[in-house]
Design an enzyme around this catalytic site. Sequence first.
Site, PDB file in Angstrom:
ATOM      1  CE  LYS A 122      -4.192  -1.886   1.677  1.00  0.00           C
ATOM      2  NZ  LYS A 122      -5.390  -1.562   2.406  1.00  0.00           N
ATOM      3  CG  HIS A 241     -13.243  -2.351   6.733  1.00  0.00           C
ATOM      4  ND1 HIS A 241     -13.542  -1.024   6.632  1.00  0.00           N
ATOM      5  CD2 HIS A 241     -12.698  -2.516   7.962  1.00  0.00           C
ATOM      6  CE1 HIS A 241     -13.187  -0.414   7.750  1.00  0.00           C
ATOM      7  NE2 HIS A 241     -12.683  -1.296   8.584  1.00  0.00           N
ATOM      8  CD  GLU A 281     -10.872  -0.852  -3.622  1.00  0.00           C
ATOM      9  OE1 GLU A 281     -11.607  -1.808  -3.919  1.00  0.00           O
ATOM     10  OE2 GLU A 281     -10.335  -0.727  -2.501  1.00  0.00           O
ATOM     11  CD  GLU A 293      -7.089  -1.972  -1.508  1.00  0.00           C
ATOM     12  OE1 GLU A 293      -6.012  -2.574  -1.337  1.00  0.00           O
ATOM     13  OE2 GLU A 293      -8.179  -2.450  -1.168  1.00  0.00           O
ATOM     14  NE  ARG A 297      -8.646  -8.565  -6.328  1.00  0.00           N
ATOM     15  CZ  ARG A 297      -9.801  -8.072  -5.950  1.00  0.00           C
ATOM     16  NH1 ARG A 297     -10.842  -8.153  -6.768  1.00  0.00           N
ATOM     17  NH2 ARG A 297      -9.944  -7.475  -4.778  1.00  0.00           N
ATOM     18  NE  ARG A 343     -19.402  -8.077  -3.293  1.00  0.00           N
ATOM     19  CZ  ARG A 343     -18.090  -8.005  -3.134  1.00  0.00           C
ATOM     20  NH1 ARG A 343     -17.478  -8.869  -2.341  1.00  0.00           N
ATOM     21  NH2 ARG A 343     -17.389  -7.081  -3.738  1.00  0.00           N
TER      22      ARG A 343
HETATM   23  P1  ADP Z   1      -8.305  -3.281   2.701  1.00  0.00           P
HETATM   24  O1  ADP Z   1      -7.264  -3.557   1.661  1.00  0.00           O
HETATM   25  O2  ADP Z   1      -7.977  -3.933   4.018  1.00  0.00           O
HETATM   26  O3  ADP Z   1      -9.708  -3.543   2.232  1.00  0.00           O
HETATM   27  P2  ADP Z   1      -8.582  -0.387   2.223  1.00  0.00           P
HETATM   28  O4  ADP Z   1      -7.447   0.554   2.286  1.00  0.00           O
HETATM   29  O5  ADP Z   1      -9.136  -0.721   0.878  1.00  0.00           O
HETATM   30  O6  ADP Z   1      -8.190  -1.710   3.029  1.00  0.00           O
HETATM   31  O7  ADP Z   1      -9.761   0.175   3.109  1.00  0.00           O
HETATM   32  C1  ADP Z   1     -10.915  -0.603   3.368  1.00  0.00           C
HETATM   33  C2  ADP Z   1     -11.998   0.247   3.974  1.00  0.00           C
HETATM   34  O8  ADP Z   1     -11.537   0.854   5.214  1.00  0.00           O
HETATM   35  C3  ADP Z   1     -12.441   1.429   3.123  1.00  0.00           C
HETATM   36  O9  ADP Z   1     -13.392   1.059   2.150  1.00  0.00           O
HETATM   37  C4  ADP Z   1     -13.017   2.328   4.201  1.00  0.00           C
HETATM   38  O10 ADP Z   1     -14.275   1.809   4.610  1.00  0.00           O
HETATM   39  C5  ADP Z   1     -12.053   2.159   5.363  1.00  0.00           C
HETATM   40  N1  ADP Z   1     -10.937   3.149   5.324  1.00  0.00           N
HETATM   41  C6  ADP Z   1      -9.702   2.980   4.792  1.00  0.00           C
HETATM   42  N2  ADP Z   1      -8.952   4.098   4.880  1.00  0.00           N
HETATM   43  C7  ADP Z   1      -9.720   5.025   5.511  1.00  0.00           C
HETATM   44  C8  ADP Z   1      -9.528   6.415   5.900  1.00  0.00           C
HETATM   45  N3  ADP Z   1      -8.385   7.066   5.647  1.00  0.00           N
HETATM   46  N4  ADP Z   1     -10.568   7.046   6.508  1.00  0.00           N
HETATM   47  C9  ADP Z   1     -11.747   6.404   6.748  1.00  0.00           C
HETATM   48  N5  ADP Z   1     -11.975   5.108   6.425  1.00  0.00           N
HETATM   49  C10 ADP Z   1     -11.001   4.420   5.808  1.00  0.00           C
END
Ligand code: ADP
Length: 454
Positions: A122, A241, A281, A293, A297, A343
């Site tokens: 990340k 999440h 995303e 992120e 895929r 889903r």
């Molecule tokens: P993972 O790879 O574990 O799914 P992500 O970085 O994609 O992690 O984040 C997953 C979820 O966590 C996001 O969709 C959001 O709901 C929450 N999240 C991540 N970063 C933040 C942030 N900076 N502020 C608020 N919520 C966050």
Amino acid sequence: MRHAPPVFEKILIANRGEIALRVIRAAREMGIRTVAVHSTADSDAMHVRMADEAICIGPPPGSESYLNIAAIIAACEISGAQAIHPGYGFLSENAGFARALQDHGITFIGPTAEHIRVMGDKITAKETMKQLGVPCVPGSDGGVADYPAAEQAAEAIGYPVIVKATAGGGGRGMKLAATAAELETAFRTARTEAKAAFGNDEVYIEKYLGKPRHIEVQVFGDGKGHAVHLGERDCSLQRRHQKVLEEAPGPVITPEMRAEIGKTCAEAVASINYAGAGTIEFLYEDGAFYFIEMNTRLQVEHPVTEAVFGVDLVREQIRVAAGLPLSFAQDDLRMNGHAIEVRINAERLPDFAPCPGRITQYHVPGGLGVRMDSALYDGYSVPPHYDSLIGKLIVHGRDREEAVARLNRAMGELIIDGIETTTPLFRALLQEPDIRNGAYDIHWLEHWLETGMG
Ligand code: ADP
């Protein structure tokens, strides 16, 4: 009709369930033969029945079958398949797998191992995107080595902050610190969790956004410096999440915003010669996008994009992997109407406990604008060893209101008997004014579930 020569003669699908069927369907339309691989628990699975050939690659646990790289490569060599589609999950974002295939002269239907590696971490993903002009969540410059460094970074960003694992995924290794007093605990628990889950305790710090929506942009690159975007999906409805319902277009995204963020994303991936499907995303709050992120895929929720753009993303993945150009330019891509996916999981409400077992009756909804992607059939036993996703119901309408009405109607036709599923959740959600109006953020569902489902 004249048929173009097949790009590959035979491909292997290193996955199971609905996504294996999805790939088999695209391949068959392209005149490509398919090889299914399966564990001993999946001998009766639909993907085994539907593929032209099937090879057993190991015992039930995923770690010994669908994640068994040596067995999958052996199956590929025995069957003479020229390429492997990884689906999503399992080996789809494993750079070592992509590299191993390359070493064996097998085409990986996806981006290069190097792109998977860069985006899988990340911190390097965020640094890369920042350099490419993609807006990011304000945060620490890279990892924070110790607590004093964490404190310093958090002070500079301003509270609330979120501590996140560099190797994170599936929402693990993520801890909120609302104030300075909570930072030490958040920092130490995130590190411990990350170490346990990923074997890597590096963490970084980001500004915590209070009421964002999850908006992701679908991109597609040809690996030769050209790329397009296919708009966005709103995946804000999440539990722990994990996405539960997705839609395209995003209810709050205007055509101008779509064009701008889409162009930024397409240019970013074009400049690194990205190949194939990718998803960038973002969290979206108060009119601004913040990169979180990139997934290198095909996503579970890709059908909503297919519905509104009328293109087959898996077909395009296969074409690009074979070295063909993209079959559409940005100007060819016109968005049409609105699509929603739910889903359906083999889980018992209200606690979402896994609920595998035998399907006694299965009836699929039909009619205009309805698509059901599932590997279920009457008499099939859902095995307990894998992810609980058993189906995706996707509807398409001329506008959001029509899509919501159609989803409600289609949910009424769906019958999955013998096991418990999450379908009652969607029937209840569709009665909620906030869902009907698209007025939800990433915390909406958790809050609704906590307060007793409305
Ligand atoms: P993972 O790879 O574990 O799914 P992500 O970085 O994609 O992690 O984040 C997953 C979820 O966590 C996001 O969709 C959001 O709901 C929450 N999240 C991540 N970063 C933040 C942030 N900076 N502020 C608020 N919520 C966050």
